[in-house]
Design a protein around this motif. Structure first.
Motif: not given
Length: 672
Positions: A262-277
């Motif tokens: 809650y309080g985030s977007t798909c783009a932000e969550v996807g960027e975090v997942a991509y950054r940390y593999g």
């Protein structure tokens, strides 16, 4: 528009009322939804509005209560569950029957069938329709008289997503033309997606009355649904990123390696997942339900409270928010992800979600919590001129004197539905729309013909009883029993399949509908009587020649007696079924006439204290004057002789008693 005031159901024994002081408005050109869990009182509210259940309160439909509207179907279209029609009736036949009841042309049935997309199923039986097709037919029935208001009880229950979208599209088209739509649902997401205004019910009371946008903001929260085999690690990383960027983000672990962010977007969550593999299997925007107790009044304060996290809110009578169950602790994020504090809220955990909730919040949280605490204790409220807070109601209390109670809402009485606007046309279409009447007539003719042949073979049966197929051992001949059964079905089917009313207890029993049923049943009985005699005579001629089929000399009197007997049985069935609301009771009353009433009448007539009616014919001529035109005295004397017989007298006595009971029952319901 719809205006409901103080709707309250009657309590049962020691239980509180299911609905308590419900008031709301549904404006024209808008879709209003009553939202609540099962048992919240949604259906009871609709039944109180439509005067189908006793209680208190009043509801105005464009300024008039329902019982003040001459033809309610022209003002309010109702869909309460499945279509209450006879399962053997066709879709088109059912609508044409209701067209006669609503007083609209029969072509209107084809128009609404085309509007709801049932043209290809117009010859299908009601009992074979699926749930989606049944809902379409229910909407077609509601739209027949082109009403301004539509009232629907959980119309999408059991429907597929495609059928639900179609239904809401039809309702939206109705509001686009200036109509009013009121419906109920248990799905908050559906209410937020399809309604213009949402009225939330909990335990029979209104807890929120909001615009759809305010409802979505305060009751529903947008979230990002994530599914990953490394869900715990991703949750910790999202919390770290939120704390670093000083944003309020809530990460809720779900079952099956799922996360709700809650309080985030798909783009932000996807960027975090991509950054940390981190491998992600699902990433989608959804709308989450905050639960039944999360309804809030629209306002900025509610939005800020939602931004903090999950808060359980308790409401007072004046709509103030209490800080109930807010327990926050400061904890550190594990694995060395920074040094700042993270607010972990445990106030909104359910039995199905035992996992912890991790939040990251911005600075300034203690100040906001202090503001909530001050609000819950009444601090900061403006004071009036007399020094009291604005939240206090009324003046100073006087010991021993109670404040006057507010007046109770007016009582709601259950009234029967109005009679059909074209009762004779309605009854003809009702009787001919199903095969029950035709099958009954065919069975009666076959049984009557076989009985006549058997009686002729046995012998010792008078010719008039032979033609009527009436053995001494049976209370009635087959034709009379069949006419009584058809008469009982005329009213019995109305209560079993109440097409004229939304509820079985409100089926109309007005004199106009009764007259139509008596006329149609009399015509059916006469046709059955003469067809049975003709079939019996034909079978006797085929088996035994002309000897048993000679026309008796007094055929006119016998024909009148036979017609009166069969019509009387049909009318007894109609009246008894109307009084006792059952087909079985109607047929039982027909059988009870020769079994119970005839012996009593015969005993009275043949008693020692009763003089025999000797010379009745001569005295009748003297009383009714000279000669009647066209030999009318013969028919009058035939009728008198029929009534003077025990069977005829018993039948007339039974019909009179049933008619009086029918009228008294109708008057009693009107007085109530």
């Amino acid at each position: 528009m719809i205006q409901a005031f103080g709707l309250t159901s009657n309590p049962r024994k020691d239980l509180p009322p299911v609905v308590d002081d419900v008031s709301f408005e549904a404006h024209a050109g808008r879709v209003t939804t009553l939202l609540g869990a099962a048992g919240a009182g949604k259906t009871t509210v609709l039944r109180l509005m439509l005067e189908l259940q006793q209680g208190r309160g009043i509801t105005y439909f464009r300024g008039r209560p329902l019982h003040r509207i001459a033809h309610p179907s022209h003002e309010v279209g109702v869909v309460l569950g499945d279509v209450p029609g006879h399962p053997a009736r066709t879709v088109r036949g059912h609508l044409r029957m209701l067209c006669a009841a609503a007083g609209v042309p029969a072509r209107r049935a084809d128009e609404v069938l085309e509007a709801v997309g049932l043209v290809s199923l117009r010859e299908e039986r009601l009992g074979t329709l699926s749930r989606g097709m049944d809902r379409r037919l229910g909407l077609a029935c509601a739209l027949l008289a082109d009403p301004h208001t539509l009232v629907l009880d959980d119309p999408t229950d059991g429907l597929s997503a495609r059928e639900s979208r179609w239904l809401h599209g039809m309702l939206r088209a109705h509001t686009a033309q200036g109509g009013t739509v009121l419906l109920t649902t248990t799905d908050p997401k559906e209410a937020a997606r399809t309604a213009d205004r949402v009225v939330t019910l909990e335990e029979g009371k209104v807890v929120a009355d909001q615009e759809a946008a305010d409802f979505s903001r305060t009751r529903l929260r947008p979230r990002v649904a994530v599914r990953s085999p490394h869900a715990p690690r991703l949750a910790a990383l999202l919390a770290k990123e939120a704390r670093t960027s000083r944003r309020s983000v809530e990460v809720v672990p779900e079952a099956g390696n799922r996360l709700s962010v809650y309080g985030s977007t798909c783009a932000e969550v996807g960027e975090v997942a991509y950054r940390y593999g981190i491998l992600v299997h699902q990433l989608a925007d959804e709308v989450g339900d905050m639960g039944a107790g999360a309804a809030a009044e629209p306002g900025d304060g509610a939005a800020h409270a939602v931004g903090l996290g999950r808060l359980e809110q308790a409401y007072g009578n004046d709509g103030e928010r209490d800080r109930a169950g807010l327990r926050a602790t400061e904890s550190e994020v594990p694995d060395g992800f920074g040094q700042g504090p993270v607010l972990a809220s445990h106030a909104h955990q359910t039995a199905s979600d035992d996992s912890s909730v991790t939040e990251a919040s911005a600075d300034g949280t203690p100040d906001l919590l202090q503001g909530l605490d001050a609000q819950s204790h009444g601090e900061g409220e403006p004071e009036g001129d007399d020094g009291r807070r604005s939240g206090d109601r009324g003046g100073p209390e006087v010991p021993g004197v109670r404040a006057p109670l507010p007046p109770l809402p007016p009582p709601i009485s259950v009234r029967s539905a109005p009679s059909p606007m074209r009762p004779l046309r309605y009854e003809v279409r009702r009787a001919t729309g199903i095969s029950t009447g035709f099958v009954t007539c065919a069975a009666v003719l076959i049984v009557s013909a076989l009985t006549a042949v058997v009686l002729a073979r046995l012998g010792h049966t008078p010719q008039h009883r032979l033609l009527a197929a009436w053995p001494q051992e049976l209370p009635w001949p087959p034709a009379a029993l069949g006419a009584g059964l058809l008469g009982a079905l005329a009213f019995g089917d109305e209560f079993r399949h109440p097409a004229l009313a939304a509820d079985r207890g409100t089926v109309p029993r007005r004199l106009g509908l009764l007259t139509a049923k008596l006329l149609v049943s009399a015509a059916t009985a006469l046709m059955l009587a003469f067809l049975s005699v003709g079939c019996d005579a034909e079978m006797l001629y085929l088996f035994y020649g002309r000897e048993l089929t000679k026309v008796p000399g007094d055929w006119l009197v016998m024909s009148a007696s036979w017609a009166g007997l069969v019509v009387g049985c049909a009318w007894a069935g109609v009246l008894a079924a109307g009084v006792f609301r059952s087909t079985t009771a109607g047929l039982a009353a027909v059988v009870a006439v020769p079994v119970v009433v005839v012996p009593l009448v015969h005993q009275v007539v043949t008693g020692a204290s009763v003089r025999e009616a000797a010379g009745l014919s001569a005295r009748m001529r003297e009383v009714f004057l000279l000669q009647w035109p066209f030999g009318g005295e013969r028919y009058l004397l035939a009728a008198v002789r029929l009534i003077a017989q025990p069977v005829g007298g018993a039948l007339m006595l039974s019909l009179t008693a049933l008619l009086c009971a029918y009228v008294l029952t109708n008057l009693r319901s009107r007085v109530r």
